[in-house]
Design a protein around this motif. Structure first.
Motif, PDB file in Angstrom:
ATOM      1  N   GLU A 454      35.005  56.759  53.271  1.00  0.00           N
ATOM      2  CA  GLU A 454      34.164  56.447  52.107  1.00  0.00           C
ATOM      3  C   GLU A 454      34.381  54.982  51.719  1.00  0.00           C
ATOM      4  O   GLU A 454      34.975  54.665  50.671  1.00  0.00           O
ATOM      5  CB  GLU A 454      34.509  57.386  50.963  1.00  0.00           C
ATOM      6  N   LEU A 455      33.895  54.082  52.567  1.00  0.00           N
ATOM      7  CA  LEU A 455      34.197  52.663  52.401  1.00  0.00           C
ATOM      8  C   LEU A 455      33.584  52.049  51.146  1.00  0.00           C
ATOM      9  O   LEU A 455      34.245  51.246  50.482  1.00  0.00           O
ATOM     10  CB  LEU A 455      33.745  51.898  53.658  1.00  0.00           C
ATOM     11  N   PRO A 456      32.328  52.363  50.773  1.00  0.00           N
ATOM     12  CA  PRO A 456      31.797  51.776  49.531  1.00  0.00           C
ATOM     13  C   PRO A 456      32.613  52.168  48.301  1.00  0.00           C
ATOM     14  O   PRO A 456      32.891  51.335  47.436  1.00  0.00           O
ATOM     15  CB  PRO A 456      30.364  52.329  49.469  1.00  0.00           C
ATOM     16  N   ARG A 457      33.006  53.448  48.206  1.00  0.00           N
ATOM     17  CA  ARG A 457      33.827  53.872  47.068  1.00  0.00           C
ATOM     18  C   ARG A 457      35.198  53.197  47.102  1.00  0.00           C
ATOM     19  O   ARG A 457      35.750  52.840  46.049  1.00  0.00           O
ATOM     20  CB  ARG A 457      34.003  55.388  47.077  1.00  0.00           C
ATOM     21  N   ALA A 458      35.738  53.015  48.302  1.00  0.00           N
ATOM     22  CA  ALA A 458      37.029  52.333  48.428  1.00  0.00           C
ATOM     23  C   ALA A 458      36.915  50.886  47.936  1.00  0.00           C
ATOM     24  O   ALA A 458      37.804  50.392  47.236  1.00  0.00           O
ATOM     25  CB  ALA A 458      37.503  52.368  49.873  1.00  0.00           C
ATOM     26  N   MET A 459      35.822  50.209  48.308  1.00  0.00           N
ATOM     27  CA  MET A 459      35.637  48.826  47.857  1.00  0.00           C
ATOM     28  C   MET A 459      35.459  48.767  46.348  1.00  0.00           C
ATOM     29  O   MET A 459      35.979  47.863  45.679  1.00  0.00           O
ATOM     30  CB  MET A 459      34.432  48.207  48.561  1.00  0.00           C
ATOM     31  N   GLU A 460      34.752  49.740  45.770  1.00  0.00           N
ATOM     32  CA  GLU A 460      34.580  49.782  44.321  1.00  0.00           C
ATOM     33  C   GLU A 460      35.931  49.929  43.629  1.00  0.00           C
ATOM     34  O   GLU A 460      36.214  49.244  42.629  1.00  0.00           O
ATOM     35  CB  GLU A 460      33.657  50.950  43.948  1.00  0.00           C
ATOM     36  N   SER A 461      36.775  50.807  44.137  1.00  0.00           N
ATOM     37  CA  SER A 461      38.107  50.994  43.561  1.00  0.00           C
ATOM     38  C   SER A 461      38.935  49.719  43.691  1.00  0.00           C
ATOM     39  O   SER A 461      39.668  49.336  42.765  1.00  0.00           O
ATOM     40  CB  SER A 461      38.803  52.159  44.268  1.00  0.00           C
ATOM     41  N   CYS A 462      38.805  49.050  44.833  1.00  0.00           N
ATOM     42  CA  CYS A 462      39.532  47.797  45.059  1.00  0.00           C
ATOM     43  C   CYS A 462      39.099  46.724  44.072  1.00  0.00           C
ATOM     44  O   CYS A 462      39.929  46.019  43.491  1.00  0.00           O
ATOM     45  CB  CYS A 462      39.303  47.343  46.507  1.00  0.00           C
ATOM     46  N   GLU A 463      37.782  46.597  43.870  1.00  0.00           N
ATOM     47  CA  GLU A 463      37.277  45.564  42.954  1.00  0.00           C
ATOM     48  C   GLU A 463      37.720  45.832  41.521  1.00  0.00           C
ATOM     49  O   GLU A 463      38.032  44.904  40.775  1.00  0.00           O
ATOM     50  CB  GLU A 463      35.747  45.507  43.042  1.00  0.00           C
ATOM     51  N   ARG A 464      37.744  47.103  41.150  1.00  0.00           N
ATOM     52  CA  ARG A 464      38.221  47.451  39.803  1.00  0.00           C
ATOM     53  C   ARG A 464      39.679  47.035  39.647  1.00  0.00           C
ATOM     54  O   ARG A 464      40.081  46.499  38.602  1.00  0.00           O
ATOM     55  CB  ARG A 464      38.076  48.941  39.561  1.00  0.00           C
ATOM     56  N   ALA A 465      40.482  47.260  40.684  1.00  0.00           N
ATOM     57  CA  ALA A 465      41.896  46.884  40.622  1.00  0.00           C
ATOM     58  C   ALA A 465      42.056  45.372  40.471  1.00  0.00           C
ATOM     59  O   ALA A 465      42.887  44.891  39.683  1.00  0.00           O
ATOM     60  CB  ALA A 465      42.618  47.375  41.864  1.00  0.00           C
ATOM     61  N   LEU A 466      41.252  44.607  41.218  1.00  0.00           N
ATOM     62  CA  LEU A 466      41.368  43.150  41.159  1.00  0.00           C
ATOM     63  C   LEU A 466      40.926  42.593  39.812  1.00  0.00           C
ATOM     64  O   LEU A 466      41.451  41.564  39.357  1.00  0.00           O
ATOM     65  CB  LEU A 466      40.538  42.518  42.282  1.00  0.00           C
ATOM     66  N   LYS A 467      39.969  43.251  39.164  1.00  0.00           N
ATOM     67  CA  LYS A 467      39.573  42.799  37.828  1.00  0.00           C
ATOM     68  C   LYS A 467      40.697  43.021  36.822  1.00  0.00           C
ATOM     69  O   LYS A 467      40.851  42.262  35.874  1.00  0.00           O
ATOM     70  CB  LYS A 467      38.308  43.543  37.391  1.00  0.00           C
TER      71      LYS A 467
END
Length: 569
Positions: A454-467
């Protein structure tokens, strides 16, 4: 034993002649002087000993590969394999030649050229050289969108009893054709009762032998879903073995794509439902690539699918009966039909996954301050923002929540390290309901989602972490892994570098960076990262687990790194 002899600490000048009835070893022992199968050919053995006697030591200075000899080698390789080495590949060609020459204790390129011409076939010298000239790095379900398209195409055949024929051209070590087989099994529930044939070909015999064995490391499994791992693989120690029911759908065969095909196999490569030829055409001249594309178009049935690598395109090849289609960030081709226009919902912005100037400023400030760690999520600013307005004894509440969150994350991390991903994800989801600002939990969630495909959801979670925390090395590593899986290599490399800037001793982004360099043909850069990883690991104890490595201990990881370095150094 051969590995110990060839390592930098071993006596590299010792020529090794192997005599064995285990023929598969010939494809593995590429740096030995000669491999002689049994029954023993005594004349060949004595010829070898005579050659060894003539080559007692190397020259004082390494000979440079002249333009004339580089051209001669390129012409010979092109004639017999179709592989094309342009002037810009001069350094890569020289590296590969030197490795085989060192095994043969030859110090003259001219001498090796004559040896190659004389023994290219009878001693399999050309095949041995090819192992050092091509890089076949791959993994299961690479370019997931391609397999989604194939699954949709196969679903249309559920009520059609017609045979299914798929060709994996340039199959390397087998991850691609086995991924195709798994997709067929998922799309066609009655697959065992149907006429299904997946033909997998490659010019590299060593890769074909590894493919037939079907034994893979965790690195090849990095985006395979857990349910697929359980259904299609059998785990033995640190290795994953392809189950026989998957193997029976795939037939492996040696084939030179650039040569005219007169073998019985070629008669089967007709009326195909799909052809996968990804990251193969880049090794050929433009003229050879165009001829192969014409051959692929002829081999496809009407409506058949052609999948190429992301760096390869048909847009400059006019006159072919192939129309371009797009699926997410991937593209593919259909024989016949009309090109598909890419559509985007009105108002939908193009995703921006680069750091903002403010984030870059924060990272630069952190580096300038040389902060000792970024792993503790207890910044003073967060403590100021955390307490809610005074309302009926609020002070006792935050402390238990923080303690519970810490304990939940610790347990989730333990589950993650034991590869109990569903249990870890359940805990993390519960934790994030209570503490949605927990950046480390978001990163760990992203890694689990990536493992499930689930790469799009993984990227969304990653971006939230970086913010929430733009100085978290693990978040940049996760982002690099996701971009790497999408074949956005330059962007992935940038994220790996950011992770290493924040945590110089973070092993996994350094290892991934080395593998990325290798895929790009930058062997010296890859070797440097592997050596740096080994140096860092030398300070660890053997039983320590490497973070985000899939549970590898220091001892196992060190062995893998040393084996990788021995292959490229």
């Amino acid at each position: 034993m051969e590995h110990r002899v060839q390592t930098p600490q071993g006596p590299r000048s010792v020529p090794v002649i192997v005599i064995s009835d285990c023929l598969r070893l010939e494809a593995e022992l590429l740096q030995v002087f000669d491999f002689i199968p049994t029954p023993l050919d005594e004349k060949r053995l004595f010829d070898d000993l005579a050659l060894v006697a003539l080559r007692k030591s190397g020259p004082q200075h390494e000979e440079e590969l002249s333009s004339r000899l580089a051209c001669a080698f390129s012409k010979h390789i092109l004639k017999h394999t179709g592989l094309h080495f342009e002037a810009r590949n001069h350094a890569a060609l020289a590296r590969g030649l030197r490795k085989r020459m060192a095994a043969l204790r030859m110090w003259s390129f001219e001498e090796y050229l004559q040896y190659l011409k004389l023994h290219g076939e009878d001693r399999h010298e050309l095949q041995r050289l090819l192992q050092f000239l091509t890089v076949g790095e791959t993994y299961f379900f690479r370019y997931p969108a391609h397999f989604d398209v194939l699954r949709e195409r196969l679903a249309l055949l559920k009520d059609d009893p017609a045979p299914v024929r798929i060709w994996s051209a340039g199959c390397s070590t087998g991850e691609e054709p086995y991924s195709i087989a798994m997709t067929v099994m998922e799309a066609l529930p009655d697959w065992s009762e149907r006429d299904i044939r997946i033909i997998a070909t490659d010019i590299n015999n060593r890769s074909l032998k590894r493919a037939r064995e079907g034994v893979y490391s965790p690195w090849s499994m990095r985006i395979t879903r857990p349910d697929q791992v359980q259904r299609y693989f059998r785990r033995v120690g640190e290795s994953f073995l392809i189950r026989d029911e998957v193997k029976q759908l795939v037939r492996f065969a040696h084939l030179n794509l650039s040569a005219p095909c007169h073998e019985p196999l070629c008669e089967e490569l007709q009326e195909l439902d799909a052809i996968f030829c990804r990251n193969v055409l880049i090794y050929f001249t433009t003229q050879s690539a165009e001829q192969m594309l014409e051959r692929f178009a002829d081999a496809l049935a009407p409506g058949g699918l052609l999948f190429l690598g992301h760096s390869e395109t048909l847009l400059q090849h006019e006159g072919l009966p192939l129309s371009l289609r797009r699926q997410e960030r991937s593209f593919y081709y259909v024989k016949g039909g009309q090109p598909q226009k890419e559509s985007r919902a009105p108002g939908t912005p193009q995703p921006e996954w680069e750091l903002t100037p403010e984030q870059m400023r924060l990272a630069a400030a952190w580096l300038a301050a040389q902060a000792p760690t970024v792993l503790e999520p207890t910044a003073p600013a967060a403590a100021v923002e955390a307490p809610p307005p005074a309302k009926g004894s609020p002070l006792p509440l935050p402390a238990p929540v923080a303690r519970d969150a810490t304990e939940m994350f610790r347990q989730a991390r333990e589950f993650f390290d034991r590869e109990e991903f569903d249990a870890a994800l359940a805990l993390l989801e519960e934790l994030l309901q209570e503490a949605p600002e927990n950046a480390e939990a978001l990163v760990l969630t992203g890694f689990i989602l990536a493992g499930k495909g689930e790469l799009p959801r993984a990227m969304e979670s990653c971006e939230r972490a970086l913010k929430l925390n733009d100085l978290l090395a693990e978040a940049y590593f996760l982002k690099g892994v996701l971009l790497d899986a999408d074949d956005r290599l330059a962007e992935a490399a940038a994220e790996y570098r950011k992770a290493l800037l924040l945590d110089h001793d973070f092993i996994m982004p350094r290892y991934h960076m080395g593998r990325l360099h290798l895929r790009q043909g930058r062997v010296s850069d890859a070797a440097r990262e592997l050596r740096n990883s080994i140096r860092i690991l030398s300070r660890w104890s053997d039983d320590q687990t490497i973070p985000f490595s899939g549970g590898l201990t220091r001892a196992v990881c060190m062995l893998q790194l040393q084996n990788e370095l021995a292959r490229v150094a």
